[in-house]
Design a protein around this motif. Structure first.
Motif, PDB file in Angstrom:
ATOM      1  N   LEU A 168     -17.486  97.635   9.405  1.00 53.64           N
ATOM      2  CA  LEU A 168     -16.839  97.900  10.698  1.00 53.64           C
ATOM      3  C   LEU A 168     -16.181  99.280  10.712  1.00 53.64           C
ATOM      4  O   LEU A 168     -16.280 100.016  11.709  1.00 53.64           O
ATOM      5  CB  LEU A 168     -15.820  96.807  11.013  1.00 53.64           C
ATOM      6  CG  LEU A 168     -16.407  95.453  11.402  1.00 53.64           C
ATOM      7  CD1 LEU A 168     -15.330  94.369  11.363  1.00 53.64           C
ATOM      8  CD2 LEU A 168     -17.071  95.513  12.771  1.00 53.64           C
ATOM      9  N   GLU A 169     -15.514  99.639   9.626  1.00 54.52           N
ATOM     10  CA  GLU A 169     -14.900 100.968   9.552  1.00 54.52           C
ATOM     11  C   GLU A 169     -15.966 102.059   9.622  1.00 54.52           C
ATOM     12  O   GLU A 169     -15.768 103.089  10.271  1.00 54.52           O
ATOM     13  CB  GLU A 169     -14.079 101.107   8.272  1.00 54.52           C
ATOM     14  CG  GLU A 169     -12.815 100.279   8.290  1.00 54.52           C
ATOM     15  CD  GLU A 169     -12.090 100.254   6.954  1.00 54.52           C
ATOM     16  OE1 GLU A 169     -12.727 100.521   5.896  1.00 54.52           O
ATOM     17  OE2 GLU A 169     -10.882  99.942   6.963  1.00 54.52           O
ATOM     18  N   TRP A 170     -17.097 101.841   8.954  1.00 50.36           N
ATOM     19  CA  TRP A 170     -18.177 102.816   8.986  1.00 50.36           C
ATOM     20  C   TRP A 170     -18.688 102.992  10.416  1.00 50.36           C
ATOM     21  O   TRP A 170     -18.942 104.121  10.851  1.00 50.36           O
ATOM     22  CB  TRP A 170     -19.324 102.399   8.056  1.00 50.36           C
ATOM     23  CG  TRP A 170     -20.465 103.357   8.146  1.00 50.36           C
ATOM     24  CD1 TRP A 170     -20.585 104.545   7.489  1.00 50.36           C
ATOM     25  CD2 TRP A 170     -21.626 103.237   8.971  1.00 50.36           C
ATOM     26  NE1 TRP A 170     -21.756 105.173   7.858  1.00 50.36           N
ATOM     27  CE2 TRP A 170     -22.410 104.375   8.761  1.00 50.36           C
ATOM     28  CE3 TRP A 170     -22.075 102.270   9.858  1.00 50.36           C
ATOM     29  CZ2 TRP A 170     -23.631 104.580   9.423  1.00 50.36           C
ATOM     30  CZ3 TRP A 170     -23.280 102.465  10.509  1.00 50.36           C
ATOM     31  CH2 TRP A 170     -24.041 103.612  10.285  1.00 50.36           C
ATOM     32  N   VAL A 171     -18.854 101.889  11.158  1.00 47.64           N
ATOM     33  CA  VAL A 171     -19.309 101.979  12.546  1.00 47.64           C
ATOM     34  C   VAL A 171     -18.353 102.858  13.344  1.00 47.64           C
ATOM     35  O   VAL A 171     -18.784 103.776  14.045  1.00 47.64           O
ATOM     36  CB  VAL A 171     -19.431 100.573  13.191  1.00 47.64           C
ATOM     37  CG1 VAL A 171     -19.552 100.667  14.702  1.00 47.64           C
ATOM     38  CG2 VAL A 171     -20.602  99.815  12.597  1.00 47.64           C
TER      39      VAL A 171
ATOM     40  N   LEU B 237     -12.169  82.269  10.888  1.00 44.82           N
ATOM     41  CA  LEU B 237     -13.455  82.963  10.744  1.00 44.82           C
ATOM     42  C   LEU B 237     -14.637  82.006  10.851  1.00 44.82           C
ATOM     43  O   LEU B 237     -15.722  82.398  11.283  1.00 44.82           O
ATOM     44  CB  LEU B 237     -13.511  83.713   9.417  1.00 44.82           C
ATOM     45  CG  LEU B 237     -12.612  84.937   9.340  1.00 44.82           C
ATOM     46  CD1 LEU B 237     -12.440  85.386   7.896  1.00 44.82           C
ATOM     47  CD2 LEU B 237     -13.164  86.064  10.194  1.00 44.82           C
ATOM     48  N   GLY B 238     -14.433  80.750  10.490  1.00 46.03           N
ATOM     49  CA  GLY B 238     -15.505  79.765  10.534  1.00 46.03           C
ATOM     50  C   GLY B 238     -15.751  79.169  11.902  1.00 46.03           C
ATOM     51  O   GLY B 238     -16.784  78.540  12.130  1.00 46.03           O
ATOM     52  N   ARG B 239     -14.812  79.364  12.827  1.00 41.78           N
ATOM     53  CA  ARG B 239     -15.011  78.829  14.182  1.00 41.78           C
ATOM     54  C   ARG B 239     -16.159  79.575  14.846  1.00 41.78           C
ATOM     55  O   ARG B 239     -16.290  80.780  14.687  1.00 41.78           O
ATOM     56  CB  ARG B 239     -13.749  78.986  15.013  1.00 41.78           C
ATOM     57  CG  ARG B 239     -12.614  78.120  14.551  1.00 41.78           C
ATOM     58  CD  ARG B 239     -11.455  78.179  15.539  1.00 41.78           C
ATOM     59  NE  ARG B 239     -10.362  77.321  15.122  1.00 41.78           N
ATOM     60  CZ  ARG B 239     -10.341  76.006  15.282  1.00 41.78           C
ATOM     61  NH1 ARG B 239     -11.358  75.392  15.853  1.00 41.78           N
ATOM     62  NH2 ARG B 239      -9.313  75.303  14.865  1.00 41.78           N
ATOM     63  N   GLY B 240     -16.953  78.855  15.621  1.00 37.81           N
ATOM     64  CA  GLY B 240     -18.080  79.502  16.275  1.00 37.81           C
ATOM     65  C   GLY B 240     -18.621  78.681  17.405  1.00 37.81           C
ATOM     66  O   GLY B 240     -17.991  77.726  17.869  1.00 37.81           O
TER      67      GLY B 240
ATOM     68  N   LEU C 135     -20.353  86.862  13.566  1.00 36.00           N
ATOM     69  CA  LEU C 135     -20.251  87.819  14.665  1.00 36.00           C
ATOM     70  C   LEU C 135     -19.756  89.176  14.146  1.00 36.00           C
ATOM     71  O   LEU C 135     -20.250  90.228  14.567  1.00 36.00           O
ATOM     72  CB  LEU C 135     -19.299  87.290  15.735  1.00 36.00           C
ATOM     73  CG  LEU C 135     -19.058  88.215  16.921  1.00 36.00           C
ATOM     74  CD1 LEU C 135     -20.288  88.261  17.816  1.00 36.00           C
ATOM     75  CD2 LEU C 135     -17.832  87.748  17.701  1.00 36.00           C
ATOM     76  N   LEU C 136     -18.806  89.150  13.229  1.00 34.89           N
ATOM     77  CA  LEU C 136     -18.260  90.396  12.692  1.00 34.89           C
ATOM     78  C   LEU C 136     -19.248  91.115  11.780  1.00 34.89           C
ATOM     79  O   LEU C 136     -19.110  92.319  11.551  1.00 34.89           O
ATOM     80  CB  LEU C 136     -16.936  90.131  11.976  1.00 34.89           C
ATOM     81  CG  LEU C 136     -15.805  89.660  12.893  1.00 34.89           C
ATOM     82  CD1 LEU C 136     -14.568  89.321  12.090  1.00 34.89           C
ATOM     83  CD2 LEU C 136     -15.492  90.684  13.972  1.00 34.89           C
TER      84      LEU C 136
ATOM     85  N   VAL D 264     -14.881  90.729  22.647  1.00 34.84           N
ATOM     86  CA  VAL D 264     -14.711  89.690  23.667  1.00 34.84           C
ATOM     87  C   VAL D 264     -15.083  88.315  23.119  1.00 34.84           C
ATOM     88  O   VAL D 264     -14.448  87.307  23.440  1.00 34.84           O
ATOM     89  CB  VAL D 264     -15.551  90.047  24.920  1.00 34.84           C
ATOM     90  CG1 VAL D 264     -15.650  88.876  25.884  1.00 34.84           C
ATOM     91  CG2 VAL D 264     -14.972  91.274  25.610  1.00 34.84           C
ATOM     92  N   MET D 265     -16.102  88.282  22.280  1.00 32.51           N
ATOM     93  CA  MET D 265     -16.593  86.994  21.791  1.00 32.51           C
ATOM     94  C   MET D 265     -15.657  86.331  20.785  1.00 32.51           C
ATOM     95  O   MET D 265     -15.697  85.106  20.643  1.00 32.51           O
ATOM     96  CB  MET D 265     -17.988  87.156  21.180  1.00 32.51           C
ATOM     97  CG  MET D 265     -19.085  87.373  22.205  1.00 32.51           C
ATOM     98  SD  MET D 265     -19.192  86.051  23.424  1.00 32.51           S
ATOM     99  CE  MET D 265     -19.654  84.669  22.382  1.00 32.51           C
ATOM    100  N   VAL D 266     -14.825  87.074  20.105  1.00 31.11           N
ATOM    101  CA  VAL D 266     -13.906  86.451  19.133  1.00 31.11           C
ATOM    102  C   VAL D 266     -13.050  85.381  19.808  1.00 31.11           C
ATOM    103  O   VAL D 266     -13.043  84.223  19.369  1.00 31.11           O
ATOM    104  CB  VAL D 266     -13.062  87.509  18.388  1.00 31.11           C
ATOM    105  CG1 VAL D 266     -11.884  86.873  17.672  1.00 31.11           C
ATOM    106  CG2 VAL D 266     -13.929  88.281  17.410  1.00 31.11           C
TER     107      VAL D 266
END
Length: 173
Positions: free
Chosen positions: A11-14, A130-133, A153-154, A57-59
């Protein structure tokens, strides 16, 4: 607990790579066609930010759906799948219009903010968070799975970014 080191680094690289791409892009190359899409490089760069916004938004959306019976998100994903044609048009036209009217300088700032938000949220997230989806329309993106957790998602966001980064032709007039 919290983001894995590889996810954090991706994510930091992005965020940092996008900053460099937008800052260093030759204006003549921004209007060139990208490779394998109908977008110009400018429009594709805008779309690359939009993928990060989708993750942000999806989180919370995933958190809400994860508290409902699984059939609810499955029906929602099915309905979205039926709307694939309008989604594809909006996905394309939104990046064309966004690149033209919002511009890449705004998208650069938004990319930094959205990525920083994802990083902050992820660092404070428990394994359960983190496991919720939820079910998602898998046909909307080559990296979507029929059901995805927030952790997935992340990791999707950098995959989406890298996929489109390979399509940029900024090094060619």
């Amino acid at each position: 607990m919290g983001l894995s080191q590889p996810t954090r680094a991706a994510l930091e690289w992005v965020r940092d790579d996008y900053e460099d791409l937008v800052r260093d892009a030759d204006p003549r190359h921004l209007e060139a066609p990208s490779h394998g899409t109908r977008w110009t490089n400018r429009e594709l760069l805008f779309h690359m930010w939009f993928g990060q916004r989708i993750a942000r938004v999806m989180v919370p959306v995933m958190g809400g759906f994860s508290r409902l019976p699984a059939a609810v998100s499955h029906r929602y994903a099915t309905a979205l799948t039926w709307a694939t044609a309008p989604y594809e048009w909006v996905n394309y036209a939104g990046s064309v219009a966004g690149a033209r009217f919002a511009g890449l300088e705004r998208a650069r700032r938004w990319m930094a903010r959205d990525t920083d938000w994802l990083l902050r949220w992820g660092e404070g997230a428990s394994d359960a968070d983190l496991g919720r989806g939820m079910s998602v329309p898998a046909g909307w993106d080559p990296y979507f799975q029929p059901w995805m957790s927030r952790a997935e998602l992340l990791t999707w966001a950098p995959e989406h970014y890298r996929h489109h980064r390979r399509q940029l032709t900024l090094d060619r007039p």
